[in-house]
Write a protein that holds these residues in place. Structure first.
Motif, short mmCIF file in Angstrom:
data_model
loop_
_atom_site.label_atom_id
_atom_site.label_comp_id
_atom_site.label_asym_id
_atom_site.label_seq_id
_atom_site.Cartn_x
_atom_site.Cartn_y
_atom_site.Cartn_z
N GLY A 36 18.92 13.56 30.58
CA GLY A 36 19.72 12.34 30.56
C GLY A 36 20.43 12.07 31.87
O GLY A 36 21.22 11.13 31.97
N LEU A 37 20.13 12.87 32.88
CA LEU A 37 20.80 12.70 34.17
C LEU A 37 20.07 11.68 35.04
O LEU A 37 18.92 11.35 34.80
N GLY A 38 20.76 11.22 36.07
CA GLY A 38 20.16 10.29 37.02
C GLY A 38 19.71 11.01 38.28
O GLY A 38 19.40 12.20 38.25
N VAL A 42 17.60 23.60 38.93
CA VAL A 42 17.00 22.93 37.77
C VAL A 42 17.49 21.49 37.65
O VAL A 42 16.71 20.58 37.36
N PHE A 43 18.77 21.25 37.86
CA PHE A 43 19.32 19.91 37.69
C PHE A 43 18.99 18.97 38.85
O PHE A 43 18.99 17.76 38.69
N VAL A 95 28.26 17.74 36.22
CA VAL A 95 28.41 17.70 37.68
C VAL A 95 27.29 16.88 38.31
O VAL A 95 27.49 16.15 39.28
N TRP A 96 26.09 16.96 37.72
CA TRP A 96 24.91 16.33 38.31
C TRP A 96 24.61 14.97 37.70
O TRP A 96 23.53 14.42 37.91
N ARG A 97 25.55 14.40 36.94
CA ARG A 97 25.28 13.12 36.28
C ARG A 97 25.15 11.98 37.27
O ARG A 97 24.39 11.04 37.06
N ASN A 125 30.09 12.02 40.53
CA ASN A 125 30.48 13.24 39.82
C ASN A 125 30.24 14.47 40.68
O ASN A 125 31.10 15.36 40.78
N LEU A 126 29.06 14.53 41.29
CA LEU A 126 28.68 15.70 42.07
C LEU A 126 29.65 15.95 43.21
O LEU A 126 30.22 17.04 43.35
#
Length: 587
Positions: free
Chosen positions: A36-38, A143-144, A385-387, A391-392
């Motif tokens: 669900g991350l961008g 991974v993210f 954090v990775w959204r 955020n990051l």
């Protein structure tokens, strides 16, 4: 008896199947939020790089037509670019497909880890060590972060090669088949990322503890080492003609002995180096559990031959942080810790089993799995954090207030969102932390300019140019600020400097033409505009100003010629200019 032998041969007993399914499910579950991350950081750059590479075809483009474009983050990574492009096509450019591939690759790596660990220890401890690897917080960036795919692919193929080595050592595969498939996996690892250069030595370290020795073991190790060295030579033969040798020297980021210690600490006490999740009980428990693993189990592991080999694996893949290996990647960060973490988890598992053998009757398995829980929570929490970029970099700046790079990147995010004041503040913090970094002053100048603080922008640009006088982009930005303040003599000097540094800078030629026109030096202005148009024939601004100047001087024939060219580039602007010229002719 035949059935038992078959189960042992293929490693598919009921207990192994349950363990493999559990590891795969936990790996998918812990990173399920990734889907669900961008896109964050360099993700869009990596995806665009793959799109551009394959715009005119596949195989020919990859290996023949444009070999220099197959460099990704300093490594010759054609396989990584192929996977990125396939994910892009499958998902229509949506982030989901990229993240899904990364999560599945991580789950597959955890499964390979279990199959390797089982050769060094009993199933219960191999399962724990594989789960420790699956949920380790230091792997989250790999991974993210989509742009970390080369690291993940490299690890996947290296672990596949190690899996075939273990199968040969166990007698499951005949040597020729194991070496063929293992060699193919190693070659794929090399063409995914240059960390695979260390794979032959890593496999040698593992193999040194897989058996009690003997002629067969010595011959196997020798064959695998020779094959790995040969494949590294094949990779270099493909890379060197187009790109030269991999660079010697440290990459960006923490380097040297302190970096080596810092990254080793990050592996063993897995509170992430950058953008760690601050506060709360889970991080505290994660720190405590990792410290226990480090100070108790590692001691017992190093007493075992397998533990020493596993620890050697972890240290070996950390050598790039010292800058003593040929390494082209521009940075060594958390994304480079994937393979070292594997060695650490194997070391911890061997130590835990050794501890249980020494203290017979003390069942530590419950404690071991309890210690995994806080690590799992921290890893799951880090998805936030990775959204997004905001955020990051907010997490990076908050958790590492003395890290100038984090403030620079956060300043860039605020600038992209139009938060000029916040952007200026972050860049100034970065400039305070790293006074010799021109990027901090450049960012502060740009955001100050957007706030209308032109004098402040001029001072920041002056400092940036002082730190990096050979940067044409910086000087051009400085010239624009001076133009806005009507300081045309100073602007002219910087534009001339820009052209000296970059003779193909068409915008600088066009702006220089404007200054010459204002000064009444029409011949020089015309030459500057024509130079800009020679470099970029569709530069509408240069065409517009050249036509205006020619019309003003009565050069109607030449003005009409360039007006027609302007119509091809900017019909609306040409129509407006034509009306303006007619009104000037017939007031």
């Amino acid at each position: 008896m035949v059935t038992e032998r078959r189960n042992e041969t293929f490693g598919r007993g009921r207990g192994d199947i349950v363990a493999l399914l559990l590891i795969f499910a936990v790996s998918l579950g812990i990173y399920s939020k990734a889907c669900g991350l961008g896109l964050t950081g360099d993700d869009l750059f990596a995806i665009s790089h793959a799109r551009n590479l394959f715009a005119n075809g596949w195989l020919g483009t990859l290996f023949l037509a444009a070999p220099e474009k197959t460099i990704l983050y300093g490594s010759y990574s054609p396989i990584s670019l192929v996977v990125l492009r396939l994910a892009d096509m499958a998902g229509g450019g949506a982030p989901f497909a990229f993240h899904a591939i990364s999560v599945v690759l991580h789950a597959a790596c955890a499964v390979f880890a279990f199959s390797i660990f089982k050769r060094f220890m009993g199933r219960p401890f191999a399962l724990w060590a594989a789960l420790f690897f699956a949920v380790h917080p230091a792997l989250t960036e790999t991974v993210f972060h989509i742009s970390a795919l080369p690291h993940l692919l490299t690890a996947f193929f290296v672990l596949m090669a190690a899996h075939f080595l273990v199968l040969e050592a166990s007698g499951v595969f005949v040597p020729s088949s194991a070496r063929f498939w293992g060699g193919l996996a190693m070659l794929c690892a090399l063409f995914s990322g240059e960390a695979a250069f260390l794979a032959p030595l890593g496999l040698f370290a593992l193999d040194s503890s897989l058996s009690d020795g003997g002629a067969n073991a010595d011959a196997r190790r020798r064959r695998w080492l020779i094959e790995g060295s040969f494949l590294c030579s094949v990779y270099l033969a493909a890379r060197i003609p187009a790109f030269g040798f991999p660079e010697w020297g440290p990459p960006e980021g923490p380097t040297g002995i302190w970096a080596f210690v810092k990254y080793l600490g990050l592996i063993s006490i897995p509170v992430p180096l950058y953008a760690r999740h601050e506060g709360g009980v889970p991080p505290l428990l994660a720190f405590t559990s990792a410290a226990m693993t480090l100070f108790v189990f590692i001691y017992y592991a190093l007493r075992e031959r397998g533990g020493r080999a596993a620890f050697a694996w972890a240290l070996l893949f950390l050598l790039s942080a010292l800058g003593v290996l040929p390494w082209s990647s521009p940075r060594f960060s958390e994304s480079g810790l994937y393979l070292p973490v594997l060695g650490f988890c194997l070391t911890a598992g061997i130590g835990a089993e050794s501890h249980s053998r020494i203290y017979i009757g003390q069942n530590i398995r419950f404690i071991l799995y309890f210690l995994l829980f806080p690590l799992l929570v921290v890893t799951f929490m880090r998805a936030e954090v990775w959204r997004s970029d905001k955020n990051l970099y907010e997490h990076i700046a908050d958790s590492n207030p003395d890290y100038a790079e984090g403030h620079i990147m956060l300043g860039a995010v605020f600038m992209a969102e139009g938060l000029w004041s916040d952007s200026t503040s972050e860049y100034l913090v970065a400039a305070t932390l790293s006074p010799s970094d021109p990027r901090a002053y450049e960012g502060a100048a740009k955001s100050s300019f957007m706030l209308g603080k032109y004098n402040m922008a001029e001072r920041f640009y002056e400092k940036a140019v002082e730190l990096s006088p050979g940067d044409a982009k910086l000087r051009y930005g400085y010239a624009n600020v001076l133009h806005n303040q009507q300081k045309h003599s100073q602007e002219e000097g910087h534009l001339i400097a820009v052209i000296a540094l970059d003779p193909e800078h068409y915008a600088a030629w066009s702006d220089l033409g404007d200054i010459y026109q204002m000064e009444g030096h029409y011949k020089e202005a015309s030459e500057a505009y024509l130079k800009a148009l020679k470099i970029k024939p569709d530069h509408a601004t240069a065409l517009h100003n050249l036509v205006m100047m020619m019309a003003k001087r009565g050069e109607e024939s030449e003005a009409s010629k360039y007006l027609r060219k302007l119509e091809e580039v900017d019909k609306r602007g040409a129509r407006f200019l034509k009306m303006k010229m007619q009104s000037a002719k017939n007031p």
